[in-house]
Design a protein around this motif. Sequence first.
Motif, PDB file in Angstrom:
ATOM      1  N   ARG A  45      -1.993 -18.776 -29.130  1.00 25.65           N
ATOM      2  CA  ARG A  45      -2.842 -19.030 -30.179  1.00 25.65           C
ATOM      3  C   ARG A  45      -4.050 -19.812 -29.740  1.00 25.65           C
ATOM      4  O   ARG A  45      -3.805 -20.668 -28.719  1.00 25.65           O
ATOM      5  N   SER A  46      -5.302 -19.619 -30.231  1.00 25.76           N
ATOM      6  CA  SER A  46      -6.254 -20.578 -29.898  1.00 25.76           C
ATOM      7  C   SER A  46      -6.044 -21.981 -30.183  1.00 25.76           C
ATOM      8  O   SER A  46      -5.000 -22.496 -30.998  1.00 25.76           O
ATOM      9  N   LYS A  47      -6.530 -23.065 -29.452  1.00 23.68           N
ATOM     10  CA  LYS A  47      -6.497 -24.411 -29.415  1.00 23.68           C
ATOM     11  C   LYS A  47      -7.099 -25.118 -30.292  1.00 23.68           C
ATOM     12  O   LYS A  47      -6.930 -26.322 -30.418  1.00 23.68           O
ATOM     13  N   ARG A  48      -8.043 -24.668 -31.192  1.00 26.43           N
ATOM     14  CA  ARG A  48      -8.758 -25.261 -32.010  1.00 26.43           C
ATOM     15  C   ARG A  48      -7.882 -26.104 -33.183  1.00 26.43           C
ATOM     16  O   ARG A  48      -6.921 -25.311 -33.344  1.00 26.43           O
ATOM     17  N   GLU A  49      -8.289 -27.143 -33.479  1.00 28.72           N
ATOM     18  CA  GLU A  49      -7.705 -27.978 -34.527  1.00 28.72           C
ATOM     19  C   GLU A  49      -7.627 -27.212 -35.860  1.00 28.72           C
ATOM     20  O   GLU A  49      -8.661 -26.649 -36.250  1.00 28.72           O
ATOM     21  N   LEU A  50      -6.524 -26.956 -36.616  1.00 30.24           N
ATOM     22  CA  LEU A  50      -6.385 -26.541 -37.558  1.00 30.24           C
ATOM     23  C   LEU A  50      -5.906 -27.351 -38.673  1.00 30.24           C
ATOM     24  O   LEU A  50      -4.936 -28.458 -38.703  1.00 30.24           O
ATOM     25  N   VAL A  51      -6.330 -27.113 -40.231  1.00 31.34           N
ATOM     26  CA  VAL A  51      -5.847 -28.143 -41.127  1.00 31.34           C
ATOM     27  C   VAL A  51      -4.626 -27.553 -41.696  1.00 31.34           C
ATOM     28  O   VAL A  51      -4.117 -26.461 -41.248  1.00 31.34           O
ATOM     29  N   ALA A  52      -3.898 -28.276 -42.420  1.00 35.55           N
ATOM     30  CA  ALA A  52      -2.527 -28.108 -42.589  1.00 35.55           C
ATOM     31  C   ALA A  52      -2.333 -26.588 -43.284  1.00 35.55           C
ATOM     32  O   ALA A  52      -1.419 -25.752 -42.954  1.00 35.55           O
ATOM     33  N   LEU A  55      -2.698 -24.075 -40.534  1.00 33.66           N
ATOM     34  CA  LEU A  55      -1.568 -24.233 -39.442  1.00 33.66           C
ATOM     35  C   LEU A  55      -0.335 -23.645 -40.191  1.00 33.66           C
ATOM     36  O   LEU A  55       0.446 -22.789 -39.431  1.00 33.66           O
ATOM     37  N   ASP A  56      -0.216 -23.769 -41.277  1.00 31.44           N
ATOM     38  CA  ASP A  56       1.253 -23.308 -42.021  1.00 31.44           C
ATOM     39  C   ASP A  56       1.108 -21.732 -42.282  1.00 31.44           C
ATOM     40  O   ASP A  56       2.032 -20.978 -41.806  1.00 31.44           O
ATOM     41  N   ALA A  57      -0.277 -21.228 -42.333  1.00 31.63           N
ATOM     42  CA  ALA A  57      -0.506 -19.592 -42.470  1.00 31.63           C
ATOM     43  C   ALA A  57      -0.257 -19.093 -41.184  1.00 31.63           C
ATOM     44  O   ALA A  57       0.368 -17.999 -40.872  1.00 31.63           O
ATOM     45  N   ALA A  58      -0.989 -19.729 -39.982  1.00 31.00           N
ATOM     46  CA  ALA A  58      -0.799 -19.468 -38.669  1.00 31.00           C
ATOM     47  C   ALA A  58       0.799 -19.222 -38.219  1.00 31.00           C
ATOM     48  O   ALA A  58       0.951 -18.186 -37.675  1.00 31.00           O
ATOM     49  N   LEU A  59       1.337 -20.164 -38.751  1.00 29.92           N
ATOM     50  CA  LEU A  59       2.963 -20.290 -38.233  1.00 29.92           C
ATOM     51  C   LEU A  59       3.400 -19.276 -38.890  1.00 29.92           C
ATOM     52  O   LEU A  59       4.412 -18.495 -38.242  1.00 29.92           O
ATOM     53  N   ARG A  60       3.375 -18.792 -40.101  1.00 28.23           N
ATOM     54  CA  ARG A  60       3.911 -17.884 -40.955  1.00 28.23           C
ATOM     55  C   ARG A  60       3.608 -16.574 -39.983  1.00 28.23           C
ATOM     56  O   ARG A  60       4.352 -15.684 -40.059  1.00 28.23           O
ATOM     57  N   ARG A  61       2.150 -16.357 -39.958  1.00 22.34           N
ATOM     58  CA  ARG A  61       1.910 -14.999 -39.314  1.00 22.34           C
ATOM     59  C   ARG A  61       2.669 -14.844 -37.740  1.00 22.34           C
ATOM     60  O   ARG A  61       3.207 -14.008 -37.424  1.00 22.34           O
ATOM     61  N   THR A  62       2.863 -15.926 -37.302  1.00 25.72           N
ATOM     62  CA  THR A  62       3.157 -15.747 -35.670  1.00 25.72           C
ATOM     63  C   THR A  62       4.814 -15.552 -35.883  1.00 25.72           C
ATOM     64  O   THR A  62       5.502 -14.845 -35.223  1.00 25.72           O
TER      65      THR A  62
END
Length: 119
Positions: A45-52, A55-62
């Motif tokens: 995953r890209s390293k740019r800072e994610l707001v909460a 991040l939750d959505a990205a982790l769910r998709r991961t």
Amino acid sequence: MTPGRIIFLNGTSSSGKSSIARELLDILDDGVFFHLAVDAFNAMRSKRELVAAELDAALRRTRTGFHRSIAAMADAGNDLVDDKVHRVHRQGRRARGAMEPEGRRQLRPFTCVSWPGGR
């Protein structure tokens, strides 16, 4: 085609699951096993800072993509070792029953074993 087998290494973060998975690849001699590590998926995953919320959505998709990749590899006949932290489950429940609903749906057709404890 015979579906692959899936070995789940369950434990808390930093408990040695990845080390055990790497060792298993060296000693399992009844097939060709792949170590699918959730840390490797997260590292892509890209390293740019994610707001909460992002991040939750990205982790769910991961997690969804990770489970689907396990199912796809096993469906193609590959044997797998998975070292993702799965939610704690009561003794005796199948390993796939301890994970998120998406993971359970994806892995339902496969023979899954969990170590330590459980089947």
